[in-house]
Design an enzyme around this catalytic site. Structure first.
Site, PDB file in Angstrom:
ATOM      1  N   ASP A  10      43.279  42.451  44.363  1.00 11.51           N
ATOM      2  CA  ASP A  10      41.900  42.940  44.411  1.00 11.51           C
ATOM      3  C   ASP A  10      41.660  43.791  45.657  1.00 11.51           C
ATOM      4  OD1 ASP A  10      38.810  42.707  44.242  1.00 11.51           O
ATOM      5  OD2 ASP A  10      39.460  41.521  42.528  1.00 11.51           O
ATOM      6  N   HIS A  69      34.325  42.721  46.886  1.00  4.61           N
ATOM      7  CA  HIS A  69      34.717  42.295  45.543  1.00  4.61           C
ATOM      8  C   HIS A  69      35.791  41.206  45.539  1.00  4.61           C
ATOM      9  CE1 HIS A  69      36.457  42.723  41.467  1.00  4.61           C
ATOM     10  NE2 HIS A  69      35.280  43.181  41.117  1.00  4.61           N
ATOM     11  N   SER A  94      34.818  41.135  35.853  1.00  3.51           N
ATOM     12  CA  SER A  94      35.513  40.738  37.082  1.00  3.51           C
ATOM     13  C   SER A  94      35.217  39.295  37.445  1.00  3.51           C
ATOM     14  CB  SER A  94      35.054  41.602  38.261  1.00  3.51           C
ATOM     15  OG  SER A  94      35.783  42.772  38.347  1.00  3.51           O
TER      16      SER A  94
END
Length: 475
Positions: free
Chosen positions: A174, A216, A407
């Site tokens: 990620d 994220h 996600s």
């Protein structure tokens, strides 16, 4: 997954601050196969045009992984005017940079080369490789708060049986993870963490794998394994370890060489599960009938097949384009690193990595257990589903935030696989995926929704069903 309305290849839609070497072959959910034979109309060409004096990046797929072919491949690259930045001998793939505008023409003549393709549609900053080639915002937490998503997958009940084993590592491929967050500090294993954004070269320095400009990866990590410590949030598998595998660069892009490094590195460090909540730039869909794009797909398929043989279950977000992946025909979001334009695609065009073999594809549902409006779906494309809307988790700076997207759904599934791996330490990827799917709770199609289809007990919206942590630990 991010939609490209947001300038990033990762996969969240909403951010709402809150006030507080090969082993025996094993198969994943869909076995690797040859490239799709496309019989419908061809996809719209979108090839990179090399610019004089500017460096371009390529993936070179060799015909074989033998030492002779690897040596011949390196020589062919040099002869064609390129230099090898990263070599992945396990799968016979080279990451190459070249300033020669005729590099593609030259390298494709080499007998040792099976395919070659550009990794982006813009020039790349030359990667400093040294002497050798690398081979392989929100509020603070307070007390723990109720999490609807954990209740939906019954993780809160599963924790009464087990929180997962520290012998199990989940690689979060990620944007990097904040290692100072109190919910994640004890879970992150620095020795297994790696950065991949320097031309796709693995870099184990903390500065290379920690979160910098994007929250994220830290959010995804919290969904997997935030600690049960009486504050903030709790992950699906709070007892397992995390490896931060950073594939997002400072421009918010995840190019093929970064993703390839992430897949290979997660397997090399011994991860049991790898979570991929992104799509590969610069194309939302990569097409078999375009040689350059097909070469990238081949390299990625090889990487996931090798990763699976090494014992990794790879889990990916299904994507946030709101498309039926089994019936797609138009891509309006590519290329992501240049001016986007509408292009025709066909059944040989796939979202990477979620549509590749040996990858578990996860769609997203809302609080009502209905497919989220942004989530991709598709009969034969989706394996399982999980909560994706308004999910509270960790972000850098000892903070927490609410995000939405597939996600957020994928790490719920990764957490459940980690619990399964904890309970069944000798199980391989095929067995773990089979258990994940068998234990998932089937969801009915929404009443009156003609787009939702069910065949053989598998749904186009939800695959085998909603992942179930309690069922996983009861086995």
């Amino acid at each position: 997954m991010f939609r490209k309305a947001v300038p990033c290849a990762l996969a969240a839609l909403v951010l709402t601050p809150i006030a507080w070497t090969s082993a025996p072959a094993t198969a994943g959910p869909r076995l690797e196969s040859a490239a799709t034979r496309v019989t419908e109309r061809p996809s719209t060409p979108m090839a990179q045009i090399p610019r004089a004096g500017r460096t371009a990046s390529y993936l070179v797929d060799l015909r074989d992984t033998s030492r002779a072919d690897r040596l011949a491949g390196h020589k062919a690259v040099t002869a064609a005017g390129g230099r090898v930045v990263v070599a992945w001998p396990e799968i016979g793939v080279l990451v190459v940079q070249s300033r020669d505008t005729s590099f593609l023409t030259k390298i494709r003549r080499a007998k040792v080369v099976a395919a070659v393709g550009a990794t982006r549609s813009i020039p790349v900053k030359p990667t400093a490789i040294g002497a050798g080639v690398s081979t392989s915002e929100g509020g603070r937490g307070g007390r723990e708060r109720p999490q609807w998503n954990l209740s939906m997958v019954r993780a809160d009940q599963a924790h009464k049986v087990t929180r997962g084993s520290r012998s199990v590592t989940v690689a979060v491929v990620d944007a990097g993870i904040d290692p100072t967050h109190p919910e994640l500090r004890s879970a992150i294993d620095p020795a297994k963490s790696v950065g991949c954004t320097n031309g796709g070269r693995p870099d184990t320095r903390p500065a290379a794998w920690r979160a910098t400009t994007d929250s994220h990866g830290t959010h995804v990590a919290g969904i997997v394994s935030a600690a049960r410590n009486g504050q903030g949030v709790v992950g699906v598998a709070p007892g397992v370890r995390l490896a931060s595998v950073k594939v997002l660069d400072e421009d918010g892009m995840i190019y093929p060489e970064y993703a390839l490094c992430g897949i290979m590195s997660a397997a090399r460090v011994g991860a049991k599960v790898a979570n991929h909540s992104y799509f590969v730039d610069p194309f939302v869909f990569w097409c078999d009938d375009q040689p350059s794009q097909a070469a990238v797909k081949t390299a990625m398929r090889r990487a996931f097949a090798w990763s699976t043989r090494k014992g990794v279950v790879n889990v990916a977000a299904a994507g946030n384009s709101g498309l039926d992946l089994s019936r797609k025909s138009i891509d309006s979001e590519s290329p992501t690193d240049a001016t986007e334009r509408m292009r025709r695609i066909n059944s040989g065009c796939h979202d990477l990595p979620t549509e590749l073999p040996n990858v578990v594809s996860v769609s997203a549902v809302d609080r009502k257990r209905v497919l989220a409006s942004y989530s991709n779906d598709g009969l034969g494309s989706i394996d399982v589903t999980a909560p994706g809307d308004d999910v509270l988790s960790t972000v850098p700076g000892n903070k927490y935030a609410i995000e939405s997207g597939t996600s957020m759904a994928a790490p719920h599934a990764s957490g459940v696989v980690a619990l399964l791996a904890s309970r069944h330490p000798k199980a391989g990827p095929r067995q773990l995926v089979a258990m994940l799917e068998a234990q998932a709770r089937p969801l009915p199609c929404p009443r009156g929704d003609a787009q939702c289809r069910i065949k053989g007990g598998v749904s186009s919206y939800y695959g085998h069903g909603l992942v179930d942590a309690l069922a996983a630990v009861r086995r």
